[in-house]
Design a protein around this motif. Structure first.
Motif, PDB file in Angstrom:
ATOM      1  N   GLU A  53       0.830  -0.989   0.113  1.00  0.00           N
ATOM      2  CA  GLU A  53      -0.157  -0.164  -0.130  1.00  0.00           C
ATOM      3  C   GLU A  53       0.734   1.301   0.302  1.00  0.00           C
ATOM      4  O   GLU A  53       0.274   2.420   0.328  1.00  0.00           O
ATOM      5  CB  GLU A  53      -1.104   0.050   1.478  1.00  0.00           C
ATOM      6  CG  GLU A  53      -2.151  -1.243   1.324  1.00  0.00           C
ATOM      7  CD  GLU A  53      -2.967  -1.475   3.118  1.00  0.00           C
ATOM      8  OE1 GLU A  53      -3.735  -2.099   2.753  1.00  0.00           O
ATOM      9  OE2 GLU A  53      -1.982  -0.105   3.420  1.00  0.00           O
ATOM     10  N   GLY A  54       2.088   0.872   0.017  1.00  0.00           N
ATOM     11  CA  GLY A  54       3.108   2.515  -0.099  1.00  0.00           C
ATOM     12  C   GLY A  54       3.289   2.462   1.410  1.00  0.00           C
ATOM     13  O   GLY A  54       4.863   3.991   1.462  1.00  0.00           O
ATOM     14  N   GLY A  55       3.524   2.443   2.262  1.00  0.00           N
ATOM     15  CA  GLY A  55       4.202   2.399   3.532  1.00  0.00           C
ATOM     16  C   GLY A  55       5.557   1.765   3.160  1.00  0.00           C
ATOM     17  O   GLY A  55       6.233   1.588   2.387  1.00  0.00           O
ATOM     18  N   LYS A  56       6.451   3.412   4.066  1.00  0.00           N
ATOM     19  CA  LYS A  56       7.728   3.715   4.000  1.00  0.00           C
ATOM     20  C   LYS A  56       8.541   3.331   4.718  1.00  0.00           C
ATOM     21  O   LYS A  56       9.899   2.633   4.566  1.00  0.00           O
ATOM     22  CB  LYS A  56       7.523   5.238   3.902  1.00  0.00           C
ATOM     23  CG  LYS A  56       7.660   5.931   2.852  1.00  0.00           C
ATOM     24  CD  LYS A  56       8.852   5.817   1.110  1.00  0.00           C
ATOM     25  CE  LYS A  56       7.486   6.728   0.150  1.00  0.00           C
ATOM     26  NZ  LYS A  56       7.403   7.994   0.662  1.00  0.00           N
ATOM     27  N   GLY A  57       8.155   2.378   5.920  1.00  0.00           N
ATOM     28  CA  GLY A  57       8.848   1.565   7.282  1.00  0.00           C
ATOM     29  C   GLY A  57       7.946   1.656   8.760  1.00  0.00           C
ATOM     30  O   GLY A  57       6.827   2.512   8.553  1.00  0.00           O
TER      31      GLY A  57
END
Ligand code: ATR
Length: 268
Positions: A53-57
């Protein structure tokens, strides 16, 4: 916005969203920080979905610090030493795992409390996961001596052998701490959760000593009360470590170092 999250079980109590949102405000970053509840069965799936879903961290809290170790593609030196992960960074090169708990503690003692660790005598009580997470960063500060004591003495020896800093370090049973005149005394046991007492003595504390409990949000613990009574000049709970580890996670994600002091006031 950039999406980040903390994953754990339970997770409702987590203060990570408050901390990271406050850091983001300092820099004007557009950050969305969520809480994710998972089970051992769906931990990996939940992290994978967040990445998709686009999570970065992500921050990782109990009971998934070990599961995250297996999930990561690459590990920092300190995550490997701690055998636990509290921070994940997602990028084109995969999932990187780090552990910022120990540096969070060290920066809290050194920078916020203003107490030097180099050439000092340090006592660490406990040999569980919490102790394992802080040992290597503490040793890197260059103490004169570090004694690790534990109720089950064998575990203290095993832990020190695993991190191998012969010369400076020693391990022993709990009562070995009674007479060592330590400058910094750290409670890394879970005794504070049921107000358990530890066998400290007047001789445990050097003049001007700091007593530090990794636990926070429980008022003054039995350990801190006893320490004060037995002559510790300063006492601190672990709230600063919580903020410190979050700041180090933030630095890993964004490359900039937040100001912890106003955030301490916010969560206190
Ligand atoms: P954590 O991840 O919080 O470190 P853990 O891995 O279960 O939790 O370790 C708990 C630590 O607290 C251990 O060092 C434990 O001592 P033992 O190894 O002898 O079990 C210590 N501990 C828990 N309750 C204690 C008490 N009442 N007195 C002294 N030590 C205690």
């Amino acid at each position: 916005p950039d999406r980040y999250a903390v994953i754990g079980n339970p997770i409702a109590q987590s203060r990570s969203p408050v901390l990271h949102t406050a850091f983001a405000r300092q820099f004007g970053h557009d950050l969305q920080y969520e809480k994710l509840l998972a089970t051992h069965e769906n931990f990996a799936e939940t992290v994978r979905r967040f990445i998709a879903e686009g999570g970065k961290g992500m921050n990782v809290t109990a009971p998934f610090k070990l599961a995250a170790l297996e999930f990561a593609d690459t590990l920092s030196e300190r995550a490997r030493a701690a055998r636990a992960i509290n921070t994940l960074k997602f990028g084109p090169e995969g999932v990187h795992g780090d552990n910022t708990d120990g540096v969070g503690l060290v920066s809290d003692i050194r920078d916020r409390l203003g107490i030097a660790l180099r050439d000092r005598r340090i006592l660490v009580i406990g040999a569980g996961g919490a102790a394992r997470g802080i040992l290597q960063p503490l040793l890197e500060t260059g103490p004169a001596h570090l004694l690790l004591v534990n109720r089950t003495e064998r575990k203290a020896h095993e832990l020190l052998e695993a991190c191998g800093a012969a010369g400076v370090t020693a391990a022993g049973p709990l009562d070995a701490a009674a007479d060592g005149a330590f400058d910094v005394v750290i409670n890394a046991t879970s005794a504070s959760f049921d107000d358990g007492r530890l066998p400290l003595g007047r001789g445990t504390f050097a003049p001007g000593a700091l007593a530090y409990d990794l636990v926070y949000g429980r008022g003054e613990t039995a350990f801190l009360r006893d320490a004060r009574r037995l002559g510790a000049a300063r006492v601190s709970d672990g709230l600063g470590m919580l903020v410190g580890q979050a700041a180090e996670s933030y630095r890993l994600w964004f490359g900039c170092w937040p100001d912890v002091e106003p955030v301490m006031a916010l969560v206190r």
